[in-house]
Design a protein around this motif. Structure first.
Motif, mmCIF file in Angstrom:
data_model
loop_
_atom_site.group_PDB
_atom_site.id
_atom_site.type_symbol
_atom_site.label_atom_id
_atom_site.label_comp_id
_atom_site.label_asym_id
_atom_site.label_seq_id
_atom_site.Cartn_x
_atom_site.Cartn_y
_atom_site.Cartn_z
ATOM 1 N N SER A 1 0.836 -1.205 0.000
ATOM 2 C CA SER A 1 0.000 0.000 0.000
ATOM 3 C C SER A 1 0.871 1.255 0.000
ATOM 4 C CB SER A 1 -0.907 0.017 1.237
ATOM 5 O OG SER A 1 -1.736 -1.117 1.275
ATOM 6 N N ASP A 2 0.349 2.289 -0.643
ATOM 7 C CA ASP A 2 1.015 3.595 -0.643
ATOM 8 C C ASP A 2 0.289 4.481 0.364
ATOM 9 O OD1 ASP A 2 2.435 5.923 -1.291
ATOM 10 O OD2 ASP A 2 1.001 6.443 -2.874
ATOM 11 N N ASP A 3 0.600 4.310 1.650
ATOM 12 C CA ASP A 3 -0.119 5.052 2.683
ATOM 13 C C ASP A 3 0.811 5.902 3.557
ATOM 14 O OD1 ASP A 3 1.072 2.914 3.931
ATOM 15 O OD2 ASP A 3 -0.748 2.136 4.867
ATOM 16 N N TRP A 4 1.984 6.201 3.067
ATOM 17 C CA TRP A 4 2.888 7.112 3.781
ATOM 18 C C TRP A 4 2.314 8.515 3.702
ATOM 19 C CZ3 TRP A 4 6.312 8.465 7.113
ATOM 20 C CH2 TRP A 4 7.140 9.581 6.938
ATOM 21 N N ASP A 5 2.183 9.186 4.870
ATOM 22 C CA ASP A 5 1.544 10.502 4.883
ATOM 23 C C ASP A 5 2.452 11.600 5.445
ATOM 24 O OD1 ASP A 5 1.554 9.726 7.516
ATOM 25 O OD2 ASP A 5 -0.552 10.214 7.908
ATOM 26 N N GLY A 6 3.754 11.440 5.299
ATOM 27 C CA GLY A 6 4.692 12.455 5.759
ATOM 28 C C GLY A 6 4.633 13.706 4.911
#
Length: 412
Positions: free
Chosen positions: A196-201
């Motif tokens: 998943s692409d869920d990095w929220d930095g």
């Protein structure tokens, strides 16, 4: 005859200008779309494919095996150039190059040859090490176990940088049967792997640093590697890639702010010239930032050379000298981190003094250089590295080679 007697061909370096010239047109092409990708938070699948096709992932593979034979120092130099084009890309490839480095340090064997061929064929390796939630320091929740006639992996990892682009994942886990910590090289293209692409930095937003879930993901027995055999300077290596990201962000900031200064037509009434490009105070801002980034780059490359010497020392059959080389690699990477973080963050912030408020417009994305450097600098907290270096200087205490993060004891 021991395995160590089969000394492999080493990657000791090549002509850097020739090597870099091979990739610089590609870096320029990557840079052209970097602002748009940042603005839209669009993952760089296409640039990663370009790098794969160009053989970038095999630059450290020995020439005799089809790679470029670059030294570790030359790799870091290349990563700085790539980071200047788009700082997300070298961080997305951080796990790949660490796995390559580990295979370079492995004893010469059929398994090593197989991995070299995969790298030369363009295969990339992501990473999946970090666990969050209930995991305690020193524990590993992800498990490798026997299921019938197969070995499988089960668990959830976070911050799986680059894995969404990769063909394999360098996964840290624990064996159910022996309790030993291992690296499992898991193929990404199988039903048991969900990425998943869920990095929220707020920075480094397109590194693919998302969640990975492994549900009976199959791993071949020969791709389960005892973690105790992992290359000793790995922590220094991981830090060097982050330093390349930070330095490349600084170089890109100097480039972009210089360009903005060169073409800016509006001036302040209380400025020093009829053109911003001729204003002595503005030129001073640019010049100082350039010097700060130069110093950060010099420190990074010096630290990279120490790590390269640790790689060479691994094959010298001199344990005491190898230990000293590993200590130096760890210490110099920490020293370079202390210097580069301060220098580049100062430069990427102070550069805004050269321009007006219009430089903060979101469409220009000039703030991405500070955001990206700040995000990369937040890994492996610099305050602890400062203490470790100080402890060495004062007491000669050997630095740690493996770092972990997890839940601590609850305060009473």
């Amino acid at each position: 005859m021991t395995a160590h007697a089969h000394v492999p061909t080493l990657s000791t370096g090549t002509d850097y200008d020739t090597l870099a010239a091979r990739f610089r047109p590609l870096f320029a092409r990557i840079a052209e779309g970097s602002v748009e990708r940042e603005r839209e938070r669009r993952l760089p699948f296409e640039p990663i494919r370009w790098l794969k096709e160009a053989g970038f992932g095999a630059v450290r593979v020995p020439i005799e095996h089809g790679g470029a034979g670059a030294s570790l120092t030359q790799l870091v130099h290349l990563l700085i150039e790539l980071a200047e084009a788009d700082s997300n890309l070298p961080q997305a490839l951080r796990g790949h190059f660490a796995f390559v480095e580990d295979r370079l340090n492995a004893h010469a064997s059929a398994a090593q040859d197989r991995w070299f061929k995969r790298f030369v064929d363009g295969d990339l390796v992501g990473c999946a090490w970090t666990e969050i939630g209930a995991v305690k320091i020193g524990d590993v929740l992800t498990r490798v176990s026997r299921q019938g006639d197969q070995w499988v992996v089960n668990g959830t990892k976070y911050y799986s940088t680059g894995s969404i682009f990769a063909d394999w994942i360098d996964l840290f886990a624990r064996r159910d049967d022996t309790g030993a910590d291992v690296i499992a090289a898991v193929r990404t293209r199988q039903p048991g792997v969900t990425l998943s692409d869920d990095w929220d930095g707020f920075g480094q937003r397109t590194t693919g640093s998302g969640t990975s879930v492994f549900d009976n993901a199959v791993v071949e027995p020969e791709d389960i590697i005892d973690f105790a055999t992992r290359f000793k300077y790995q922590t220094a290596f991981y830090q060097l890639v982050l330093l390349a990201v930070i330095v490349g962000s600084g170089r890109a900031a100097v480039r972009d702010f210089s360009s903005e200064t060169r073409t800016r037509t509006r001036v302040f009434s209380h400025g020093n010239a009829q053109a911003v490009s001729q204003d002595a105070q503005v030129l001073q801002v640019i010049g100082k930032a350039s010097g700060l980034v130069y110093a950060a780059e010099a420190a990074t490359l010096r630290a990279a050379e120490a790590a390269h010497q640790a790689y060479l020392a691994h094959w010298a059959d001199a344990p005491a000298a190898e230990r000293d080389a590993n200590v130096l690699a760890e210490l110099t990477s920490a020293q370079a981190q202390v210097a580069a973080v301060d220098l580049v963050l100062r430069a990427t912030s102070d550069l805004f003094n050269a321009l007006g408020a219009s430089s903060t417009r979101i469409t220009r994305q000039l703030d991405r250089h500070w955001r990206n450097a700040r995000t990369a600098a937040s890994h492996n907290p610099v305050i602890y590295k400062e203490r470790i270096v100080g402890d060495w200087e004062v007491s000669g205490s050997e630095p740690p080679y493996v770092w972990q993060i997890g839940g601590g004891a609850q305060a009473s």
